[in-house]
Scaffold this active site. Structure first.
Site, PDB file in Angstrom:
ATOM      1  N   THR A 185       0.902  -1.129   0.017  1.00  0.00           N
ATOM      2  CA  THR A 185      -0.060  -0.079  -0.027  1.00  0.00           C
ATOM      3  C   THR A 185       1.066   1.145  -0.066  1.00  0.00           C
ATOM      4  O   THR A 185       1.850   1.187   0.486  1.00  0.00           O
ATOM      5  CB  THR A 185      -0.894   0.059   1.267  1.00  0.00           C
ATOM      6  N   LYS A 440     -13.610  14.244  14.653  1.00  0.00           N
ATOM      7  CA  LYS A 440     -14.501  13.769  15.644  1.00  0.00           C
ATOM      8  C   LYS A 440     -14.760  14.915  16.770  1.00  0.00           C
ATOM      9  O   LYS A 440     -14.119  15.034  17.662  1.00  0.00           O
ATOM     10  CB  LYS A 440     -14.120  12.481  16.447  1.00  0.00           C
ATOM     11  N   TRP A 445     -19.219  12.974  13.823  1.00  0.00           N
ATOM     12  CA  TRP A 445     -18.170  13.169  12.757  1.00  0.00           C
ATOM     13  C   TRP A 445     -18.550  14.416  11.828  1.00  0.00           C
ATOM     14  O   TRP A 445     -19.674  14.347  11.453  1.00  0.00           O
ATOM     15  CB  TRP A 445     -18.174  11.806  11.937  1.00  0.00           C
TER      16      TRP A 445
HETATM   17  P1  ADP Z   1      -2.984   4.226   0.299  1.00  0.00           P
HETATM   18  O1  ADP Z   1      -4.181   3.727   1.281  1.00  0.00           O
HETATM   19  O2  ADP Z   1      -2.097   3.898   1.292  1.00  0.00           O
HETATM   20  O3  ADP Z   1      -3.301   5.403  -0.306  1.00  0.00           O
HETATM   21  P2  ADP Z   1      -3.888   2.856  -2.161  1.00  0.00           P
HETATM   22  O4  ADP Z   1      -2.867   3.200  -3.179  1.00  0.00           O
HETATM   23  O5  ADP Z   1      -4.219   1.416  -1.986  1.00  0.00           O
HETATM   24  O6  ADP Z   1      -2.989   3.233  -0.939  1.00  0.00           O
HETATM   25  O7  ADP Z   1      -4.867   3.869  -1.980  1.00  0.00           O
HETATM   26  C1  ADP Z   1      -6.317   3.507  -1.830  1.00  0.00           C
HETATM   27  C2  ADP Z   1      -7.136   4.668  -1.264  1.00  0.00           C
HETATM   28  O8  ADP Z   1      -7.258   5.664  -2.183  1.00  0.00           O
HETATM   29  C3  ADP Z   1      -8.642   4.520  -0.967  1.00  0.00           C
HETATM   30  O9  ADP Z   1      -8.766   3.861   0.181  1.00  0.00           O
HETATM   31  C4  ADP Z   1      -9.207   5.665  -0.995  1.00  0.00           C
HETATM   32  O10 ADP Z   1      -9.231   6.460   0.299  1.00  0.00           O
HETATM   33  C5  ADP Z   1      -8.384   6.388  -2.214  1.00  0.00           C
HETATM   34  N1  ADP Z   1      -8.966   6.511  -3.432  1.00  0.00           N
HETATM   35  C6  ADP Z   1      -9.082   5.539  -4.491  1.00  0.00           C
HETATM   36  N2  ADP Z   1      -9.768   5.703  -5.285  1.00  0.00           N
HETATM   37  C7  ADP Z   1     -10.440   6.804  -5.034  1.00  0.00           C
HETATM   38  C8  ADP Z   1     -11.430   7.737  -5.702  1.00  0.00           C
HETATM   39  N3  ADP Z   1     -11.856   7.547  -6.974  1.00  0.00           N
HETATM   40  N4  ADP Z   1     -12.092   8.906  -4.952  1.00  0.00           N
HETATM   41  C9  ADP Z   1     -11.497   9.082  -3.538  1.00  0.00           C
HETATM   42  N5  ADP Z   1     -10.513   8.375  -3.010  1.00  0.00           N
HETATM   43  C10 ADP Z   1     -10.030   7.268  -3.801  1.00  0.00           C
END
Ligand code: ADP
Length: 542
Positions: A185, A440, A445
């Site tokens: 990640t 919070k 929220w």
């Molecule tokens: P990290 O969680 O470390 O950023 P990722 O690359 O796996 O790693 O990112 C996933 C996160 O990115 C999702 O949990 C979400 O919060 C955000 N995300 C992905 N696509 C979108 C989108 N279309 N709109 C808003 N947020 C997004």
């Protein structure tokens, strides 16, 4: 009674075999760091991948061994994708833009034995030469270098490895549940965690990616992944394009608008996918010259972080380019949902659909959603109530690599995404925050993303982030951190005035602070954890 059909394991290598055998005419075009273009076909990629598998086998690489790459979207990287996974080892793609500490940590955690490196990324490796994992046996250069680097491990050249093999190789028939790839990640909210994909999950995920309401891939497509191959398998594009026999254009590290536009036009690209920053920059660049028009408007997919509506609107109205909004995560391979019309909103005109396209959409088959509030109850689908999104499915992680008992997985088999969402009557989710970023206040929220989106409507605001700061009575209260547009000097009152009447009174930020820039992660996302650290000791006025 059991069915009487054949059974074949779902293997990554079978995707490449299909493309090479049944789509011999589809091209694979690759651009290197210097801008040089290499032209070939899926058959050439298969030949290279097989020679690489032979070379790795000759070096004693065994099943499940992790082989890392630090590389851009190039044909050499594509050959590594298939050669490594196909022979039974695990392709571990690493993001060269991560901080050196994070790269060193990830290589250590994965215990990689080989590291394939694009020559342009070599300085990243020399910077962590003293922290390479003890498991590492060799660094493999994916192209020519001026001077061979001094590293504490063997340094090999991919070209020489391939040249020593003949490509007469049969892909092993693996168990489809074996690991094919490993991805970490991006660490926006904590230390990177490894997600270990299987051959089966990868092939099923590709099958979902090509569907009409996802990427809608066909053999006539010319696909250009701008999303990097080190970022969650470039959203499946290297696999999904082989599955349908689409042509592939790999743009290398040069992702500036002019270079991309040239490829769109010269290679007749029909589909591309990337994060919002890329499309925002391309739109600005197109607008600078009226002559910059697409001869054939491509289809675009955007995801990874929230989609700025003016960009979708600009592409559609000024250039006839439609953008599909997708949501996903490393843990979901990454495709989770797309916002594509359903029967119920098929006849909405653009004016009505455009604002709706801010939502992240609905899941495709193979992914299931559940949204629960803080008490664990499923929320109503009214587009207002929010809770944490949980996911399960054929390409959703069941555990993290090397981290048993991570609390992200529920006892009844769901993955907790950490994304806080609403669900509307049509079943579309909208991310209102990350669980770690919601503010919070007095036990209730406040969505930081809602505040940010509204404030961006202020003409003088370039970027905005809402973060919690400590409050003696309410626990947390919102602070708005704003980057002003160059040459403007808005007052805090003027900034807050755009929120009036649009939010509950108690959501109103207690203060506004101006900064020159906001911290971003290696994948270009707003790095709230770092921003919160910077404002850790902030005292609200009064
Ligand atoms: P990290 O969680 O470390 O950023 P990722 O690359 O796996 O790693 O990112 C996933 C996160 O990115 C999702 O949990 C979400 O919060 C955000 N995300 C992905 N696509 C979108 C989108 N279309 N709109 C808003 N947020 C997004």
């Amino acid at each position: 009674m059991r069915g009487l059909m054949q059974e074949h394991p779902l293997l990554v290598s079978s995707l490449l075999e299909h493309a090479a055998k049944h789509h011999a005419g589809a091209k694979v075009v690759s651009v290197d760091a210097a801008g040089a273009v290499t032209r070939g076909t899926w058959r050439d990629v298969a030949h290279d991948a097989k020679r690489l598998a032979q070379a790795l086998a000759r070096r004693g690489v065994g099943p499940g061994e992790r082989i890392a790459t630090l590389a851009w979207n190039t044909r050499a990287h594509l050959a590594a994708y298939y050669g490594i996974s196909g022979m039974g080892a695990v392709l571990h793609t690493v993001n060269p833009r991560l901080f050196p500490d994070q790269i060193a940590y990830i290589l250590q955690d994965a215990e990689d034995t080989h590291l394939f490196v694009d020559p342009s990324v070599l300085p990243v490796v020399t910077a962590i030469a003293d922290r390479l994992p003890p498991s590492l046996r060799a660094v493999v250069l994916m192209g020519p270098v001026e001077a061979r680097p001094a590293l504490p491990v063997e340094v090999l050249e991919m070209e020489a490895l391939l040249a020593a093999e003949d490509g007469a190789y049969e892909w092993p028939v693996l168990d489809e549940h074996e690991a094919s790839a490993l991805c970490y990640t991006s660490g926006t909210t904590g230390m990177p965690k490894g997600v270990l994909y299987s051959h089966r999950s990868t092939v099923l995920h590709a099958m979902a990616a090509i569907a009409p309401d996802v990427f809608a891939f066909s053999a006539r497509d010319v696909v250009m992944p701008v999303v990097p191959m080190f970022h969650v398998n470039a959203w499946s594009i290297p696999y999904a394009s082989a599955m349908v026999g689409a042509s592939l254009v790999l743009p290398g590290p040069r992702l500036d608008p002019a270079s991309l536009f040239k490829l769109f036009e010269e290679e007749r690209v029909t589909f591309s996918a990337g994060v919002p920053t890329i499309w925002t920059m391309l739109l600005q660049w197109l607008r600078a010259e009226p002559a910059r028009r697409f001869a054939r408007p491509p289809r675009l997919v955007v995801g990874g972080t929230a989609l700025p509506l003016p960009v979708t609107e600009g592409f559609l109205k000024e250039y006839g380019v439609s953008i599909v909004h997708a949501w996903g995560m490393t843990e979901i391979s990454p495709l989770g949902s797309t916002n594509v019309r359903k029967a119920e909103n098929a006849d909405w005109d653009d004016e009505r659909f455009l604002p709706y396209s801010r939502k992240q959409g609905r899941p495709q088959f193979g992914v299931d959603f559940r949204v629960r509030d803080a008490e664990g109850n499923e929320i109503p689908h009214d587009g207002v109530a929010f809770g944490e999104l949980e996911v399960r499915g054929h390409w959703t992680a069941g555990a993290y690599f090397n981290r048993p008992d991570d609390p992200a997985f529920t006892e009844d088999g769901w993955f907790r995404t950490g994304d806080v969402v609403t669900v509307d009557e049509l079943g579309s989710i909208e991310i209102v925050d990350r669980a770690k970023d919601v503010i919070k206040s007095g036990g209730e929220w406040i969505s930081s993303i809602t505040l940010e989106n509204l404030v961006l409507a202020h003409p003088d605001v370039q970027l905005a982030a809402a973060i919690p700061v400590h409050h003696p009575k309410w626990d947390e209260r919102p602070l708005l951190v704003v980057v002003r547009k160059p040459g403007t000097d808005p007052s805090p009152e003027s900034i807050l005035s755009v929120l009036e009447g649009k939010i509950a009174k108690w959501w109103m930020p207690d203060a506004v602070e101006f900064v020159d820039s906001l911290p971003l992660t290696a994948t270009g996302k707003l790095w709230k954890a770092e921003l919160k650290r910077q404002f850790k000791d902030y005292r609200l006025p009064g």
